[in-house]
Design an enzyme around this catalytic site. Sequence first.
Site, short mmCIF file in Angstrom:
data_model
loop_
_atom_site.label_atom_id
_atom_site.label_comp_id
_atom_site.label_asym_id
_atom_site.label_seq_id
_atom_site.Cartn_x
_atom_site.Cartn_y
_atom_site.Cartn_z
N LEU A 107 10.65 -6.91 5.12
CA LEU A 107 10.81 -7.55 6.43
C LEU A 107 12.16 -8.21 6.66
O LEU A 107 12.40 -8.80 7.70
CB LEU A 107 9.68 -8.56 6.64
N ASP B 31 15.98 0.09 12.54
CA ASP B 31 15.23 1.30 12.95
C ASP B 31 16.09 2.31 13.72
O ASP B 31 15.58 3.03 14.58
CB ASP B 31 14.02 0.89 13.82
N SER C 137 0.84 -1.22 0.00
CA SER C 137 0.00 0.00 0.00
C SER C 137 0.87 1.26 0.00
O SER C 137 0.48 2.29 -0.57
CB SER C 137 -0.96 0.01 1.19
N ASN C 138 2.05 1.20 0.61
CA ASN C 138 2.95 2.37 0.55
C ASN C 138 3.49 2.56 -0.87
O ASN C 138 3.63 3.69 -1.34
CB ASN C 138 4.11 2.21 1.54
N HIS D 269 8.73 3.52 9.23
CA HIS D 269 8.39 2.68 10.38
C HIS D 269 7.07 3.17 10.95
O HIS D 269 6.88 4.40 11.12
CB HIS D 269 9.50 2.75 11.44
#
Length: 205
Positions: free
Chosen positions: A89, A149, A13-14, A108
Amino acid sequence: MLKIVIFASGRGSNLQAILNAINSSNKKVVISGVVSNNKDCGAFEIARNNNISAYLVSDSRQEGFFTYDELSRIFVKENIDLIVLAGFLKKIPDDFVEFYENKIINIHPALLPSFGGKGMYGIKVHQAVLNSSAMVSGATVHFVNKVYDDGLIIAQESVDIANCVSADEIAERVLKIEHKLLPRVIDWFADGKISINKNRVRIAN
Ligand code: GRF
């Protein structure tokens, strides 16, 4: 023209949000490829529907998969400017991160440095936010380094979650933020507005 490659493992979706933003702007960004570890991912379906090259990647040699070194050679030949992780992922190998230093970004679904790190992805992030009693969440776009992250934060946007009672509700509100924030940051790269100064990212106005 900013040439980008999107790495995704899921529905994409991004990726679709970035495509929508490109199609409604003055075409200063082009998606040259979509990379995934999952041949059945929705992101590959979106790539096929938009005539975008799709690359299956694996960090071990596998029939039908590209290695990261092979991808690097392709990206150099195609003059790729920016690599965008959007729900990818798998951990990017250190030598690939080094080679593309400050040219890989990730989105994120929380306000880093909180609720990030190894194992914090998908609904687990939003469940941790709910359990923490936090009243806001949001999305973060950051540079990718060799630690999950942990790279310099480029942009964040928060959203009120005071009346949320489930992780799914939080996920839905945060995803809407993601779909605005990531295309905005990519646009800033296209306009050459992003620089790094003393360990902080600056956005020229
Ligand atoms: C997004 O929530 C993103 O923040 C996270 O993975 C999800 C990807 O969703 N890293 P999609 O595949 O772009 O729909």
